[in-house]
Write a protein that holds these residues in place. Structure first.
Motif, PDB file in Angstrom:
ATOM      1  N   ARG A  20     -11.670  -9.684 -10.704  1.00  0.00           N
ATOM      2  CA  ARG A  20     -12.965 -10.161 -10.274  1.00  0.00           C
ATOM      3  C   ARG A  20     -12.964 -11.675 -10.093  1.00  0.00           C
ATOM      4  NH1 ARG A  20     -12.903  -5.725  -9.339  1.00  0.00           N
ATOM      5  NH2 ARG A  20     -14.340  -4.057  -9.849  1.00  0.00           N
ATOM      6  N   ASP A  21     -11.767 -12.294  -9.951  1.00  0.00           N
ATOM      7  CA  ASP A  21     -11.680 -13.731  -9.762  1.00  0.00           C
ATOM      8  C   ASP A  21     -12.286 -14.129  -8.433  1.00  0.00           C
ATOM      9  OD1 ASP A  21     -10.350 -13.851 -12.136  1.00  0.00           O
ATOM     10  OD2 ASP A  21      -8.355 -13.922 -11.253  1.00  0.00           O
ATOM     11  N   GLY A  22     -12.894 -15.325  -8.414  1.00  0.00           N
ATOM     12  CA  GLY A  22     -13.396 -15.874  -7.168  1.00  0.00           C
ATOM     13  C   GLY A  22     -12.331 -16.696  -6.477  1.00  0.00           C
ATOM     14  N   PRO A  23     -12.639 -17.220  -5.281  1.00  0.00           N
ATOM     15  CA  PRO A  23     -11.654 -17.982  -4.530  1.00  0.00           C
ATOM     16  C   PRO A  23     -11.426 -19.372  -5.106  1.00  0.00           C
ATOM     17  CG  PRO A  23     -13.737 -17.983  -3.376  1.00  0.00           C
ATOM     18  CD  PRO A  23     -13.904 -17.062  -4.553  1.00  0.00           C
ATOM     19  N   LEU A  24     -10.318 -19.993  -4.717  1.00  0.00           N
ATOM     20  CA  LEU A  24     -10.048 -21.390  -5.012  1.00  0.00           C
ATOM     21  C   LEU A  24     -10.535 -22.217  -3.817  1.00  0.00           C
ATOM     22  CD1 LEU A  24      -8.605 -23.753  -6.516  1.00  0.00           C
ATOM     23  CD2 LEU A  24      -6.515 -23.059  -5.285  1.00  0.00           C
ATOM     24  N   ILE A  25     -11.386 -23.201  -4.074  1.00  0.00           N
ATOM     25  CA  ILE A  25     -11.886 -24.094  -3.035  1.00  0.00           C
ATOM     26  C   ILE A  25     -11.248 -25.462  -3.228  1.00  0.00           C
ATOM     27  CG2 ILE A  25     -13.910 -25.257  -2.068  1.00  0.00           C
ATOM     28  CD1 ILE A  25     -15.598 -22.902  -2.943  1.00  0.00           C
ATOM     29  N   VAL A  26     -10.664 -26.008  -2.159  1.00  0.00           N
ATOM     30  CA  VAL A  26     -10.046 -27.336  -2.210  1.00  0.00           C
ATOM     31  C   VAL A  26     -10.716 -28.210  -1.156  1.00  0.00           C
ATOM     32  CG1 VAL A  26      -7.923 -28.663  -2.094  1.00  0.00           C
ATOM     33  CG2 VAL A  26      -7.867 -26.301  -2.946  1.00  0.00           C
ATOM     34  N   THR A  27     -11.546 -29.159  -1.596  1.00  0.00           N
ATOM     35  CA  THR A  27     -12.224 -30.071  -0.669  1.00  0.00           C
ATOM     36  C   THR A  27     -12.903 -31.196  -1.447  1.00  0.00           C
ATOM     37  OG1 THR A  27     -13.835 -30.234   1.137  1.00  0.00           O
ATOM     38  CG2 THR A  27     -14.394 -28.776  -0.666  1.00  0.00           C
ATOM     39  N   GLU A  28     -13.068 -32.342  -0.765  1.00  0.00           N
ATOM     40  CA  GLU A  28     -13.897 -33.425  -1.288  1.00  0.00           C
ATOM     41  C   GLU A  28     -15.129 -33.647  -0.398  1.00  0.00           C
ATOM     42  OE1 GLU A  28     -11.237 -36.574  -3.782  1.00  0.00           O
ATOM     43  OE2 GLU A  28     -11.103 -36.734  -1.597  1.00  0.00           O
ATOM     44  N   ASP A  29     -15.256 -32.847   0.638  1.00  0.00           N
ATOM     45  CA  ASP A  29     -16.394 -32.936   1.547  1.00  0.00           C
ATOM     46  C   ASP A  29     -17.586 -32.248   0.879  1.00  0.00           C
ATOM     47  OD1 ASP A  29     -18.314 -32.488   3.551  1.00  0.00           O
ATOM     48  OD2 ASP A  29     -16.800 -32.306   5.122  1.00  0.00           O
ATOM     49  N   LEU A  30     -18.563 -33.053   0.424  1.00  0.00           N
ATOM     50  CA  LEU A  30     -19.665 -32.496  -0.356  1.00  0.00           C
ATOM     51  C   LEU A  30     -20.527 -31.530   0.451  1.00  0.00           C
ATOM     52  CD1 LEU A  30     -20.784 -35.580  -2.485  1.00  0.00           C
ATOM     53  CD2 LEU A  30     -19.280 -33.683  -3.118  1.00  0.00           C
ATOM     54  N   GLU A  31     -20.736 -31.832   1.731  1.00  0.00           N
ATOM     55  CA  GLU A  31     -21.533 -30.928   2.548  1.00  0.00           C
ATOM     56  C   GLU A  31     -20.813 -29.595   2.765  1.00  0.00           C
ATOM     57  OE1 GLU A  31     -22.844 -32.628   6.170  1.00  0.00           O
ATOM     58  OE2 GLU A  31     -23.879 -34.322   5.235  1.00  0.00           O
ATOM     59  N   LEU A  32     -19.523 -29.679   3.026  1.00  0.00           N
ATOM     60  CA  LEU A  32     -18.748 -28.451   3.183  1.00  0.00           C
ATOM     61  C   LEU A  32     -18.712 -27.678   1.874  1.00  0.00           C
ATOM     62  CD1 LEU A  32     -16.901 -26.618   4.863  1.00  0.00           C
ATOM     63  CD2 LEU A  32     -14.970 -28.056   4.158  1.00  0.00           C
ATOM     64  N   LEU A  33     -18.558 -28.396   0.762  1.00  0.00           N
ATOM     65  CA  LEU A  33     -18.544 -27.740  -0.540  1.00  0.00           C
ATOM     66  C   LEU A  33     -19.858 -27.020  -0.801  1.00  0.00           C
ATOM     67  CD1 LEU A  33     -17.229 -27.109  -3.247  1.00  0.00           C
ATOM     68  CD2 LEU A  33     -18.042 -29.334  -4.085  1.00  0.00           C
ATOM     69  N   ASP A  34     -20.979 -27.655  -0.466  1.00  0.00           N
ATOM     70  CA  ASP A  34     -22.275 -26.996  -0.644  1.00  0.00           C
ATOM     71  C   ASP A  34     -22.333 -25.690   0.145  1.00  0.00           C
ATOM     72  OD1 ASP A  34     -23.249 -28.879  -2.370  1.00  0.00           O
ATOM     73  OD2 ASP A  34     -24.356 -30.007  -0.834  1.00  0.00           O
ATOM     74  N   ASP A  35     -21.828 -25.721   1.387  1.00  0.00           N
ATOM     75  CA  ASP A  35     -21.830 -24.504   2.203  1.00  0.00           C
ATOM     76  C   ASP A  35     -20.961 -23.424   1.578  1.00  0.00           C
ATOM     77  OD1 ASP A  35     -23.551 -25.431   4.145  1.00  0.00           O
ATOM     78  OD2 ASP A  35     -21.954 -26.173   5.454  1.00  0.00           O
ATOM     79  N   LEU A  36     -19.774 -23.788   1.117  1.00  0.00           N
ATOM     80  CA  LEU A  36     -18.860 -22.798   0.549  1.00  0.00           C
ATOM     81  C   LEU A  36     -19.383 -22.231  -0.762  1.00  0.00           C
ATOM     82  CD1 LEU A  36     -15.404 -24.467   1.311  1.00  0.00           C
ATOM     83  CD2 LEU A  36     -16.546 -22.612   2.551  1.00  0.00           C
ATOM     84  N   LEU A  37     -20.025 -23.074  -1.571  1.00  0.00           N
ATOM     85  CA  LEU A  37     -20.622 -22.571  -2.807  1.00  0.00           C
ATOM     86  C   LEU A  37     -21.763 -21.606  -2.513  1.00  0.00           C
ATOM     87  CD1 LEU A  37     -20.705 -25.819  -4.998  1.00  0.00           C
ATOM     88  CD2 LEU A  37     -19.150 -23.860  -5.217  1.00  0.00           C
ATOM     89  N   ARG A  38     -22.538 -21.917  -1.478  1.00  0.00           N
ATOM     90  CA  ARG A  38     -23.628 -21.020  -1.084  1.00  0.00           C
ATOM     91  C   ARG A  38     -23.084 -19.667  -0.622  1.00  0.00           C
ATOM     92  NH1 ARG A  38     -25.252 -20.314   3.989  1.00  0.00           N
ATOM     93  NH2 ARG A  38     -24.297 -22.277   4.669  1.00  0.00           N
ATOM     94  N   LEU A  39     -22.006 -19.690   0.149  1.00  0.00           N
ATOM     95  CA  LEU A  39     -21.425 -18.445   0.631  1.00  0.00           C
ATOM     96  C   LEU A  39     -20.793 -17.646  -0.506  1.00  0.00           C
ATOM     97  CD1 LEU A  39     -19.803 -19.711   3.961  1.00  0.00           C
ATOM     98  CD2 LEU A  39     -22.010 -18.578   3.644  1.00  0.00           C
ATOM     99  N   CYS A  40     -20.187 -18.354  -1.456  1.00  0.00           N
ATOM    100  CA  CYS A  40     -19.634 -17.659  -2.626  1.00  0.00           C
ATOM    101  C   CYS A  40     -20.744 -16.997  -3.434  1.00  0.00           C
ATOM    102  CB  CYS A  40     -18.857 -18.637  -3.502  1.00  0.00           C
ATOM    103  SG  CYS A  40     -17.240 -19.119  -2.839  1.00  0.00           S
ATOM    104  N   ALA A  41     -21.859 -17.686  -3.586  1.00  0.00           N
ATOM    105  CA  ALA A  41     -22.990 -17.123  -4.324  1.00  0.00           C
ATOM    106  C   ALA A  41     -23.515 -15.870  -3.622  1.00  0.00           C
ATOM    107  CB  ALA A  41     -24.094 -18.161  -4.464  1.00  0.00           C
ATOM    108  N   ALA A  42     -23.570 -15.918  -2.290  1.00  0.00           N
ATOM    109  CA  ALA A  42     -24.033 -14.759  -1.534  1.00  0.00           C
ATOM    110  C   ALA A  42     -23.109 -13.564  -1.712  1.00  0.00           C
ATOM    111  CB  ALA A  42     -24.145 -15.109  -0.052  1.00  0.00           C
ATOM    112  N   ALA A  43     -21.830 -13.830  -1.933  1.00  0.00           N
ATOM    113  CA  ALA A  43     -20.844 -12.762  -2.126  1.00  0.00           C
ATOM    114  C   ALA A  43     -20.688 -12.368  -3.593  1.00  0.00           C
ATOM    115  CB  ALA A  43     -19.497 -13.195  -1.567  1.00  0.00           C
ATOM    116  N   GLY A  44     -21.408 -13.045  -4.486  1.00  0.00           N
ATOM    117  CA  GLY A  44     -21.303 -12.728  -5.905  1.00  0.00           C
ATOM    118  C   GLY A  44     -20.037 -13.237  -6.557  1.00  0.00           C
TER     119      GLY A  44
END
Length: 370
Positions: A20-44
């Motif tokens: 049940r591990d989630g993905p590894l995200i590698v970025t320093e782009d805060l706007e992109l990170l916000d988008d990826l965190l939102r998508l991860c939350a939508a996927a549980g």
């Protein structure tokens, strides 16, 4: 390698069952990170976030999915080559995107916001530990009272008794309810009306856990209220979720084919048409087979007696132009057993259970349909 907007076909990395591990995200782009965190939350999913390749040994290699931001591609050069790496960004016209993707061994290049829906599905697959989809079998009566619901229940009960993950889906709102046939009409859990508004992705684990558990299998049936129309979007989402976690799924379907039933037929691996050995039943079944066959390619006949003069199971199958899946045996005392709470196929030594066991042995041989 491919570039993805709304869909894609890159191969998944191996996912251990139960992970049940989630993905590894590698970025320093805060706007992109916000988008990826939102998508991860939508996927549980709960991701692990880093600015570059993690220093912790094995973190990059063991992550089920790696989302590398455009800004971090240079910092990921030299990382271990592996499957399941996606290069994610927003610039649709960046000419250097392919070079950066090759440098980090990415499976594909993903551009937001166009690829958001696809990415949520991919992340959710990781969360659920998706592997081989369930073998999905539909059962349809050639005429009213053919015994399709009884066979559907017996197939599900037999599969569950053998230890397979099993889900039974009642696709006929006018059939009286498979939970009733299984003696579980008062069992707690969700029914079809709770899913009528479902759109998009339904989590397979959440669906399974919400349904009544009867005889070691999960059942999606109807409540005792007014008939509810299941839109094709809901049928598609729910059956896709049911199939996603492997095992077997049995679907009891009505003889009429509306948009929702057509969606169910499109997700079947094979269909069983239950046909009594009578000329009028064969005529009625022929119309059903013709309609169902417009959507379902693999439809087989299950024939049951008693037979009219001159008829046998092979004659019926040949008259319908269908492969013969077998002769459904008579089982003395079946109705009396159901009245006492025993489900169809509940007796492992009974002829109905033996028929179903032999069917699963053939259908699941080698992990596929024979």
């Amino acid at each position: 390698m491919e570039i993805v907007a709304g869909s894609g076909t890159s191969q998944r990395p191996p996912v251990a069952e139960g992970r049940r591990d989630g993905p590894l995200i590698v970025t320093e782009d805060l706007e992109l990170l916000d988008d990826l965190l939102r998508l991860c939350a939508a996927a549980g999913a709960e991701p692990d976030v880093h600015h570059s390749v993690p220093e912790r040994r094995g973190s990059w290699e063991s992550a089920p999915l790696v989302l590398v931001g455009d800004d971090a591609a240079a910092r990921c050069r030299g990382a271990t080559r592996r499957r399941g790496v996606l290069l994610v960004g927003r610039d649709q016209d960046d000419p250097d995107v392919w070079r950066r993707a090759v440098e980090i061994g990415a499976d594909c290049v993903l551009r937001l916001p166009d690829g958001e829906s696809w990415l949520v599905d991919r992340i959710a697959d990781v969360v659920e530990g998706v592997g081989r989809q369930a073998l999905t079998v539909g059962v349809i009566g050639g005429r009213g009272g053919a015994g399709a619901s009884t066979l559907a229940c017996a197939l599900a009960v037999t599969a569950a008794r053998s230890g397979r993950r099993t889900m039974l889906v009642d696709g006929d709102p006018l059939g009286g309810g498979l939970d009733v046939l299984l003696g579980g009409e008062r069992a707690e859990g969700r029914r079809w009306p709770d899913f009528a508004a479902s759109k998009g992705r339904v989590a397979g684990g959440a669906l399974e856990e919400s349904l009544p558990e009867l005889h070691a299998l999960r059942v999606l049936s109807w409540d005792r209220g007014d008939s509810v129309v299941i839109p094709p979007e809901a049928m598609r989402s729910v059956l896709a979720a049911a199939r996603r976690r492997g095992g077997v799924v049995v679907v009891d379907l009505p003889r009429r084919v509306d948009e929702g039933v057509a969606e169910a037929l499109a997700q079947l691996d094979l269909g069983l048409l239950v046909v009594p050995g009578e000329l009028r039943a064969v005529a009625a079944s022929n119309r059903v087979a013709s309609t169902v066959g417009m959507v379902l390619q693999d439809l087989r006949a299950v024939v049951r007696g008693p037979y009219a003069a001159g008829l046998d199971e092979q004659w019926v199958a040949d008259a319908l132009g269908l492969p013969l899946a077998g002769e459904l045996p008579m089982e003395a005392g079946l109705l009396a057993a159901q009245d006492s709470g025993a489900p169809p196929g509940g007796s492992a030594r009974g002829p109905l259970a033996r028929f179903c066991t032999a069917f699963w042995e053939r259908a699941l041989a080698g992990g596929g349909v024979s």
